[in-house]
Design an enzyme around this catalytic site. Sequence first.
Site, PDB file in Angstrom:
ATOM      1  N   ASP A 242     -12.053   1.831 -64.932  1.00  0.00           N
ATOM      2  CA  ASP A 242     -12.638   2.993 -65.612  1.00  0.00           C
ATOM      3  C   ASP A 242     -13.099   2.557 -67.000  1.00  0.00           C
ATOM      4  O   ASP A 242     -12.338   1.930 -67.748  1.00  0.00           O
ATOM      5  CB  ASP A 242     -11.607   4.117 -65.721  1.00  0.00           C
ATOM      6  CG  ASP A 242     -12.209   5.387 -66.288  1.00  0.00           C
ATOM      7  OD1 ASP A 242     -12.760   6.169 -65.501  1.00  0.00           O
ATOM      8  OD2 ASP A 242     -12.131   5.593 -67.527  1.00  0.00           O
ATOM      9  N   GLU A 285     -18.179   6.663 -63.930  1.00  0.00           N
ATOM     10  CA  GLU A 285     -17.895   5.436 -64.670  1.00  0.00           C
ATOM     11  C   GLU A 285     -16.736   4.670 -64.069  1.00  0.00           C
ATOM     12  O   GLU A 285     -16.114   3.841 -64.719  1.00  0.00           O
ATOM     13  CB  GLU A 285     -17.599   5.750 -66.147  1.00  0.00           C
ATOM     14  CG  GLU A 285     -16.316   6.512 -66.383  1.00  0.00           C
ATOM     15  CD  GLU A 285     -16.505   8.018 -66.485  1.00  0.00           C
ATOM     16  OE1 GLU A 285     -15.669   8.661 -67.120  1.00  0.00           O
ATOM     17  OE2 GLU A 285     -17.480   8.543 -65.904  1.00  0.00           O
TER      18      GLU A 285
END
Length: 387
Positions: A242, A285
């Site tokens: 992440d 993301e």
Amino acid sequence: MEESNYESTMNILTQFQNLQQSGMLSSVENLKKENTDLIRIVNDISHLISLTQVDSMIDFLCSRFLEYFIPDKLVFLFQPPRKKHLRQYVYRRLVKTDENISTDCFSYIKEYFDQNLTQEQSGDVHLFSEIKDKLPQEIVDETITDINPLFVIPLIAIGGTYGIVFITNKINDSEYTDSQISYISRIFSILSITMQNGLHYESSITDAKTGLYTNDFFFQRLNSALSSIKRYNQSAGVLILDIDFFKKFNDTWGHLLGDKVLISIANTLKKTLRNEDCIARFGGEEFSVLLSQCTQDSVFKVAERIRKAIEKMVIYENNTPLKVTVSIGGVIIDHHEFLEPRQIFKKADQALYYSKEHGRNQSTIFKLGLLDLAKMRNNDFDFLEEE
């Protein structure tokens, strides 16, 4: 008796000489050779149509060329569906290189074939000298001269030319035989179809922005990996990445630069990991990685290699260097017949949460404990929701 044998032998020799003089023996030998060539092309085509991955198709062709003849250079250029970038494979003496060909070169040659050929002529072998004068001189001077192709082969689909192949002279400078040219034409007429199918398949299982696999395909691969783990008592690892403070990055620098970050991370992952590892874009993301044949220690080392490689990335905005970091969570998977993909992914997500809660830009690897496994066996998934 001896005289009879002598006469019989002489008759056979006379018949043999007559066959030689008539050209029948030469015709038989030619038929044998044609039959051998036909068997070879049938076998190679049968193998080619069984492949679904574009890379595997090109690797197979190179292996066949290596056996039959070796061109000094071999270049594949093609435009995948829904993608803006040009995909390139450049070989010198059938060894892959990192060279890139001008996209203008592809565009002009594509335009020529789109205007002059039909889909039925896909895979046809053309002498480059026949189309050379139809191209801008600067393209020939700046790009084509370095390749110096002898043959150019268009790959054509319903929407037009999607690929171009260059083949140069052989490394020993001998001429291509008629049978070799026939082989090239036949194999590329099939490649034009199988590659088109392969590109569309890849398009259906990859993220358009990054070129990585989709999360649906990732779970398919994870299911397959679990089957192998159960059958062969193997191990695997799952990582989740992440991007730290990515929302703030987008708010500050804009989503276009944010997209550039996603693409850069995708490229870094491809360079850092093995071909057999499955890399997916899991969310906005977030990225996920499936590692085969690994231990908890090796999974952590891979995670750290990824994290450090991304930390070193530099993205420029108006000459301003920008950097991002990632937090990584992972889990090691051992042989347990009741494991399911969502259970494993949830545990990796917990490890990611741990990395983010303890400072970000770090890696955490969990191993499924006995209590976790017991709850999985009993279909008690409450532990998956724990923070």
